[in-house]
Design an enzyme around this catalytic site. Sequence first.
Site, mmCIF file in Angstrom:
data_model
loop_
_atom_site.group_PDB
_atom_site.id
_atom_site.type_symbol
_atom_site.label_atom_id
_atom_site.label_comp_id
_atom_site.label_asym_id
_atom_site.label_seq_id
_atom_site.Cartn_x
_atom_site.Cartn_y
_atom_site.Cartn_z
ATOM 1 N N LYS A 51 0.840 -1.204 0.000
ATOM 2 C CA LYS A 51 0.000 0.000 0.000
ATOM 3 C C LYS A 51 0.876 1.255 0.000
ATOM 4 O O LYS A 51 0.656 2.181 -0.789
ATOM 5 C CB LYS A 51 -0.934 -0.001 1.224
ATOM 6 C CG LYS A 51 -2.049 -1.044 1.124
ATOM 7 C CD LYS A 51 -2.806 -1.259 2.427
ATOM 8 C CE LYS A 51 -3.816 -2.395 2.284
ATOM 9 N NZ LYS A 51 -4.484 -2.784 3.529
ATOM 10 N N GLN A 95 -4.356 -1.526 9.845
ATOM 11 C CA GLN A 95 -4.439 -2.846 9.225
ATOM 12 C C GLN A 95 -5.139 -3.838 10.148
ATOM 13 O O GLN A 95 -4.875 -3.898 11.351
ATOM 14 C CB GLN A 95 -3.022 -3.341 8.854
ATOM 15 C CG GLN A 95 -2.976 -4.626 8.066
ATOM 16 C CD GLN A 95 -3.569 -4.529 6.659
ATOM 17 O OE1 GLN A 95 -3.646 -3.458 6.058
ATOM 18 N NE2 GLN A 95 -4.018 -5.648 6.124
ATOM 19 N N ASP A 118 -10.894 3.153 4.705
ATOM 20 C CA ASP A 118 -11.303 1.740 4.704
ATOM 21 C C ASP A 118 -12.827 1.600 4.657
ATOM 22 O O ASP A 118 -13.338 0.520 4.345
ATOM 23 C CB ASP A 118 -10.828 1.059 5.997
ATOM 24 C CG ASP A 118 -9.554 0.260 5.811
ATOM 25 O OD1 ASP A 118 -9.343 -0.271 4.707
ATOM 26 O OD2 ASP A 118 -8.788 0.162 6.785
HETATM 27 N N1 GUN Z 1 -7.092 -6.578 6.218
HETATM 28 C C1 GUN Z 1 -7.493 -7.236 5.109
HETATM 29 N N2 GUN Z 1 -8.068 -6.376 4.235
HETATM 30 C C2 GUN Z 1 -8.019 -5.161 4.806
HETATM 31 C C3 GUN Z 1 -8.454 -3.874 4.389
HETATM 32 O O1 GUN Z 1 -9.024 -3.665 3.313
HETATM 33 N N3 GUN Z 1 -8.202 -2.856 5.275
HETATM 34 C C4 GUN Z 1 -7.613 -3.050 6.478
HETATM 35 N N4 GUN Z 1 -7.435 -1.997 7.267
HETATM 36 N N5 GUN Z 1 -7.209 -4.233 6.896
HETATM 37 C C5 GUN Z 1 -7.407 -5.276 6.057
#
Ligand code: GUN
Length: 290
Positions: A51, A95, A118
């Site tokens: 990311k 995350q 998110d």
């Molecule tokens: N863990 C797996 N997918 C995601 C996501 O899209 N965002 C976040 N913050 N954690 C994740």
Amino acid sequence: MKVIDGKQVAQEVLAECALEIGTLKTQGIIPGLAVVLVGEDPASQVYVGSKVKKCGELGLHSLKIELPSETTQEELLKVVKELNEDAAIHGILVQSPPPPHIDEAAIVRAIDPGKDVDGFHPENVAKLALEDPTGFVPCTPAGCMRLLQAAGVETSGAEAVVLGRSMIVGKPMGLLLMGRESNATVTIAHSRTKDLAGVCRRADIVIAAIGKPEFVTADYVKEGAVVIDVGINRIKDDSRKSGYRLVGDVAYDEIKDQCAAITPVPGGVGPMTIAMLIKNTIKAARQQSV
Ligand code: GUN
């Protein structure tokens, strides 16, 4: 059978993003994303790394905050609060999953909903249900919708079965598919669903987000269905240097010939999640600058 190329579609989304970033720059705005990782989970480290790397490639401002697994709830809340107040940061992502001693719902609620790229904050969940376009849609389901669109899949009137009911994928996916831009008839199925295979076999569109490696086998998929595989599972493979390989929630080789279209793992939904995150960060920067 058509393989839906997530890398290609993600490139298209990122090309749109690059144009928008250029426009924002002329206004003196550089979108900024903060990614917070608590603990040392290797898969999460990879996702967070990708990311932040993508932000760099596109000329976005990014901040990677890696905290030890012993980080307390209060310490994490303090980090979130500081990011809420940081004018150079437009998007905040913690995350998931955090270590078990962290109350994830409380952390999500502490994020400024305008920076919640998110789309996990209750305000954004409500906006998705209300189809309010000012909200943030969770990146993975948004990416799945874009893949369906890119592959020319007719969702209107289609029977869609979503396997999995998570906050990150299953629930928002169901809302998007049944929404007024998509008009599918949606079933959310999960581990307690009676005759899961039979329910899935009704579907014109299957979204597999159950988190179990190669769970969806031939008896789950009707001839001519479209299958979107959200799973990313590491399974042991001694023939690989890493000692593992990635498989989805779908037994790809077994079902590919009976599908009209299918996403591979890797190279399907994964790259889309990051592209939609960048898109949400740009949207956050735009909304915060007015
Ligand atoms: N863990 C797996 N997918 C995601 C996501 O899209 N965002 C976040 N913050 N954690 C994740």
